[in-house]
Write an enzyme that holds these catalytic residues in place. Sequence first.
Site, short mmCIF file in Angstrom:
data_model
loop_
_atom_site.label_atom_id
_atom_site.label_comp_id
_atom_site.label_asym_id
_atom_site.label_seq_id
_atom_site.Cartn_x
_atom_site.Cartn_y
_atom_site.Cartn_z
N LEU A 208 15.61 -12.22 -9.96
CA LEU A 208 15.43 -12.26 -8.50
C LEU A 208 14.10 -12.92 -8.13
CD1 LEU A 208 16.27 -11.10 -5.61
CD2 LEU A 208 14.82 -9.15 -6.19
N HIS B 15 5.20 3.70 7.44
CA HIS B 15 5.03 2.52 6.59
C HIS B 15 5.10 2.90 5.11
CE1 HIS B 15 4.42 0.21 10.10
NE2 HIS B 15 3.22 0.70 10.40
N ASP C 133 12.41 -3.15 10.28
CA ASP C 133 11.89 -2.65 11.56
C ASP C 133 12.19 -1.16 11.67
OD1 ASP C 133 10.67 -2.70 14.00
OD2 ASP C 133 12.29 -3.73 15.04
C1 FPP Z 1 8.17 -2.48 11.02
O1 FPP Z 1 8.17 -1.22 11.59
C2 FPP Z 1 7.27 -2.58 9.91
C3 FPP Z 1 6.15 -3.37 9.82
C4 FPP Z 1 5.70 -4.28 10.87
C5 FPP Z 1 5.30 -3.33 8.64
C6 FPP Z 1 6.07 -3.48 7.38
C7 FPP Z 1 5.46 -2.70 6.33
C8 FPP Z 1 6.13 -2.00 5.42
C9 FPP Z 1 7.59 -1.90 5.31
C10 FPP Z 1 5.39 -1.25 4.42
C11 FPP Z 1 4.77 -2.08 3.38
C12 FPP Z 1 5.63 -3.09 2.77
C13 FPP Z 1 5.43 -3.59 1.55
C14 FPP Z 1 6.17 -4.80 1.11
C15 FPP Z 1 4.51 -3.00 0.59
P1 FPP Z 1 7.45 -1.00 12.98
O2 FPP Z 1 6.09 -0.48 12.71
O3 FPP Z 1 7.49 -2.25 13.77
O4 FPP Z 1 8.36 0.10 13.59
P2 FPP Z 1 8.59 0.42 15.15
O5 FPP Z 1 9.23 -0.80 15.75
O6 FPP Z 1 9.51 1.59 15.11
O7 FPP Z 1 7.26 0.75 15.75
#
Ligand code: FPP
Length: 246
Positions: free
Chosen positions: A136, A42, A25
Site C-alpha cells: 500500500l 483526534h 471528519d
Molecule cells: C476532522 O475532525 C479532523 C481533523 C481536521 C484532524 C485530523 C486528525 C486526525 C484524524 C488525527 C491524527 C491523524 C493522523 C494521521 C495521525 P474535526 O476536528 O474537523 O471534527 P468536527 O468537524 O466534528 O469538529
Amino acid sequence: MSKEDDVLSKLDSKKLPQHVAIIMDGNGRWAKKRGLPRAAGHLAGVKAVRRIVKTSTNIGVKFLTLYAFSTENWKRPRKEVDAIMSLFKIYIKKEVSTFNKNDVRLNVIGNIGDLSDDLQEIIDNALKKTSKNKGLTFTLAINYGGRQEIINAVKNIVNDVEKGIIRKDVNESIISKYLYTSDLPDPDLLIRTSGEMRISNFLLWQLSYAEIWVTDTYWPDFKQAEYVKAILDYQNRQRRFGKHNG
Ligand code: FPP
C-alpha cells in the site's frame, strides 16, 4: 472464517478501487458527544487511521490518501493545532515499524516546508525508511490545500517554461506531473465521514472523476465494515468518465 473476513469476501477483487481518498471528519463532534475535549477526538481519530490502513492492506487497495490537516486548519485554536501536530509526530514515528512489517510505503503531500523542523525530520525519516515498500502507498495530506497545490504547480510550470525545460503548450498530463501527486493515480473513490457534502479544498484536480460516498458516522467510529460497504457501493456504480451510457 471470522466475521470481519466474511465481510471482506463480499468484495469483487477484480473491481477494487485502486486509490481511495478519505476526508476524515467528525473528531470534534465525536468528543463533544462524550463530553471530552476535542483533542480526545483526534486521539480516537488516530486509532481509526490505524484500522483503516490495516483494512486497506487486507482488502488490497493499492493507494490510500487521508486528509489529515488542511491549510485552513491553522485557524483553529492554538491548543488544538498543537495537539494535532504532536499526534502526527507520535503516530508517524511509532508507525514506521508497522509500515515496514505490512509493506506500506508512507508518502506525505502538502506544504511540508511550513511544518515545524522536528515534524519535518520525523516525516523525512519515515519516508526514507519505508520508501522500498511495495504494498500500500499511504499518503497523508498535511498542511494541504487543493488551490495552493494548483498555484504551486502553475508557478513551477511558468518557471520551467521560462528556463526552456518544458514547452509552453501546457496540457493535462503536464499539470498532473507538477502536482504533489505526480506519482499517484487519481482517486477512484472519495469517502467523507460525518455527513458533510463538501470537497473542502481536497485534491481538487485529482478528484475530477472520483465516485463520492458520504456517511454520517464520525471518523473515530469509522470501521472496516463501513469501509467495505463504501467499496461495495462503488463496485455497483457505473463509471462513465463523462462519456455516454451506450
Ligand atoms: C476532522 O475532525 C479532523 C481533523 C481536521 C484532524 C485530523 C486528525 C486526525 C484524524 C488525527 C491524527 C491523524 C493522523 C494521521 C495521525 P474535526 O476536528 O474537523 O471534527 P468536527 O468537524 O466534528 O469538529
